[in-house]
Design an enzyme around this catalytic site. Structure first.
Site, short mmCIF file in Angstrom:
data_model
loop_
_atom_site.label_atom_id
_atom_site.label_comp_id
_atom_site.label_asym_id
_atom_site.label_seq_id
_atom_site.Cartn_x
_atom_site.Cartn_y
_atom_site.Cartn_z
N GLN A 178 -13.76 6.36 4.82
CA GLN A 178 -14.44 7.17 3.82
C GLN A 178 -15.93 7.36 4.06
O GLN A 178 -16.49 8.39 3.63
CB GLN A 178 -14.18 6.59 2.43
CG GLN A 178 -12.72 6.68 2.03
CD GLN A 178 -12.43 6.14 0.64
OE1 GLN A 178 -13.28 6.17 -0.24
NE2 GLN A 178 -11.23 5.63 0.45
N VAL A 196 1.16 -1.23 -6.57
CA VAL A 196 1.20 -2.49 -7.31
C VAL A 196 1.25 -2.13 -8.79
O VAL A 196 0.39 -1.41 -9.30
CB VAL A 196 -0.05 -3.35 -7.01
CG1 VAL A 196 -0.02 -4.63 -7.85
CG2 VAL A 196 -0.13 -3.68 -5.52
N CYS A 202 -20.60 2.94 -2.42
CA CYS A 202 -21.62 3.59 -1.59
C CYS A 202 -22.64 4.33 -2.46
O CYS A 202 -22.64 5.56 -2.55
CB CYS A 202 -21.01 4.54 -0.58
SG CYS A 202 -22.21 5.02 0.69
N GLU A 206 0.85 -1.20 0.00
CA GLU A 206 0.00 0.00 0.00
C GLU A 206 0.88 1.25 0.00
O GLU A 206 1.70 1.43 0.89
CB GLU A 206 -0.91 0.01 1.22
CG GLU A 206 -1.69 1.29 1.44
CD GLU A 206 -2.56 1.68 0.24
OE1 GLU A 206 -2.44 2.82 -0.23
OE2 GLU A 206 -3.34 0.82 -0.22
N LYS A 231 -21.17 -1.76 -3.16
CA LYS A 231 -19.80 -1.67 -2.68
C LYS A 231 -19.74 -0.73 -1.46
O LYS A 231 -19.71 0.48 -1.61
CB LYS A 231 -18.88 -1.17 -3.79
CG LYS A 231 -18.87 -2.10 -5.02
CD LYS A 231 -18.01 -1.53 -6.13
CE LYS A 231 -18.06 -2.38 -7.39
NZ LYS A 231 -17.52 -3.73 -7.22
N THR A 232 -19.75 -1.31 -0.25
CA THR A 232 -19.76 -0.53 0.98
C THR A 232 -18.81 -1.14 2.01
O THR A 232 -18.39 -2.29 1.89
CB THR A 232 -21.17 -0.49 1.61
OG1 THR A 232 -21.51 -1.81 2.08
CG2 THR A 232 -22.22 -0.03 0.60
N ALA A 233 -18.51 -0.37 3.06
CA ALA A 233 -17.68 -0.87 4.16
C ALA A 233 -18.39 -2.00 4.90
O ALA A 233 -17.76 -2.94 5.38
CB ALA A 233 -17.33 0.26 5.12
N CYS A 263 -26.39 0.37 3.70
CA CYS A 263 -26.22 1.76 3.36
C CYS A 263 -27.01 2.61 4.34
O CYS A 263 -28.24 2.67 4.26
CB CYS A 263 -26.70 2.03 1.93
SG CYS A 263 -26.43 3.74 1.40
#
Length: 433
Positions: free
Chosen positions: A66, A101, A184, A58, A327-329, A362
């Site tokens: 976020q 990467v 999100c 990373e 696509k969420t945490a 969400c």
């Protein structure tokens, strides 16, 4: 590109160090990406394999939570409160390779980093997230140099949203949703509701036209929550236009150009006094250029166990995958427990037995003190945690979003101790009803 790589084990710059990990060129488990999925899995892999057998690649100096940026853009939180040094969230003893990467070579079990270093692995977890593409909108990203434009999707532009909101005087406040998959998917409209609340609080609402232009044919993908949101939209006199995609920003004229996705060639120009841009998004370019990608460029994994469909020693988590869910945490939290179990079974030469059902969540922020907490699966069916109707706006859910969830993120998910299907259920176990 692969020929330019060199083995970590023979880099002179590493020979002087006493770190055992830095002198290695091979890791049993290599994790690509230091976001929520990468750090969560690094913590789990440390416990499973030992820290000396795990490395994370990373380049970013800072790690951000976020989901908090929705509130940052509305002035309710600060950017500083959403971030911590990446080195502080990587599990102790796990090697942090601070580089990008450059190339993934699953046929040789190697990864090439941006500085030309080659790292080999026995198992690989890909958690590289997705990419923002402001440049696909004519006039951006250079348009952010002008006032009145912001975006909650980037650390460089989220404060600009708050500035634009504070400086709003009268006219159109315009909010966009692009014609691509995004992370999100509720966030583009959350800031609209917060802007409405702020303008009411400051006495400017009567002079404002709040407009939400979305490329989608619906307000939200799950009908139960969409019905609730439509009620809010009508009650607050918000204008929603479906199938409208932002294609150009003219910041010098304060104009935004939208195309009608149902009528080829038809465009509409909106003048604005505030514009919130949700950028087009797409798969990580390194994954897209590798054999790991599906036809669209996303990491091609099994939707139930998160193992790669063609390379059994490769796994994926989070926004970089082609999992057909939001696509969420919260999705990452659910996926992390399933992936942990999958890897545990694979290491024992056993068949994965835990299945991911697509759980995602969400928290739809609808004001400075209310949230509609949407939770659902692959089929868009609600998977609600609490014994109440989550389709209604609730103060409790706002408190959870603004105060409880950040704590669980830093001290739970990133430590690899919070997750699993319906992860909010942990709150009930903790007595947070």
């Amino acid at each position: 590109m692969a020929a330019l790589c060199r083995s970590v084990g023979f880099r002179a710059s590493h020979l002087h160090t006493s770190s055992r990990a830095s002198a290695k060129q091979h890791y049993k488990m290599l994790v690509l990406g230091g976001g929520s999925g990468g750090i969560a899995m690094s913590a789990r892999m440390k416990r499973m394999l030992g820290a000396e057998n795990v490395a994370v690649v990373e380049p970013s100096e800072m790690h951000y939570y976020q989901p908090l940026w929705t509130l940052v853009g509305a002035g309710a939180k600060t950017v500083a409160s959403s971030g911590r040094p990446t080195s502080s969230v990587v599990p102790s003893g796990v090697k942090l390779v601070k580089s990008k990467v450059q190339e993934i070579n699953p046929d040789t079990n190697t990864v090439c980093t941006g500085d030309g270093t080659e790292i080999s692995y026995e198992y690989l977890i890909v958690a590289l997230g997705l990419q923002l593409h402001f440049e696909k909108i004519k006039g951006l990203p250079e348009g952010f140099e002008h006032p009145k434009i912001g975006s909650n999707y980037s650390v460089e532009t989220v404060d600009k949203t708050w500035t634009a909101l504070q400086n709003f005087k009268e006219g159109n406040a315009v909010f966009s949703f692009p014609n691509t998959p995004i992370k999100c998917a509720g966030a583009p409209q959350k800031i609209m509701y917060l802007a409405d609340a702020f303008l009411r609080k400051t006495g400017k609402r009567e002079k404002a036209n709040i407009i939400y232009n979305t490329s989608l044919p619906v307000l939200f993908g799950v009908k139960k929550y969409a019905d609730s949101l439509w009620d809010i939209v009508k009650q607050r006199d918000l204008k929603v236009n479906l199938r409208q995609n932002l294609i150009e920003v003219r910041p010098d004229k304060q104009e935004a150009v939208f195309e009608n996705l149902d009528k080829l060639g038809e465009t509409t120009v909106y003048e604005y006094d505030m514009l919130h841009v949700t950028p087009p998004m797409g798969p990580n370019s390194v994954i897209k250029a590798s054999p790991l990608a599906d036809e669209a460029g996303w990491l091609d994994v099994d939707k139930e166990n998160l193992q790669h469909k063609r390379y059994p020693n490769v796994f994926g988590i989070g926004d970089c995958t082609n999992l057909p869910t939001s696509k969420t945490a919260a999705a990452v939290a659910a996926q992390s427990a399933v992936l942990n179990r999958t890897i545990k079974k694979i290491l024992k030469n056993e068949k994965p037995d835990k299945k991911y059902d697509g759980y995602t969540s969400c928290p739809l922020v609808t004001s400075y003190n209310t949230v509609v907490l949407a939770e659902f699966d692959y089929n868009g069916q609600p998977l609600e945690t609490f014994p109440i109707d989550q389709g209604k706006e609730r103060r409790l859910m706002y408190h959870m979003k603004a105060d409880v969830m950040p704590h669980l993120y830093w001290h739970g998910l990133l430590k690899g101790v919070w997750g699993g299907p319906e992860p909010y259920r942990k709150l009930l176990h903790l007595g947070m009803k």
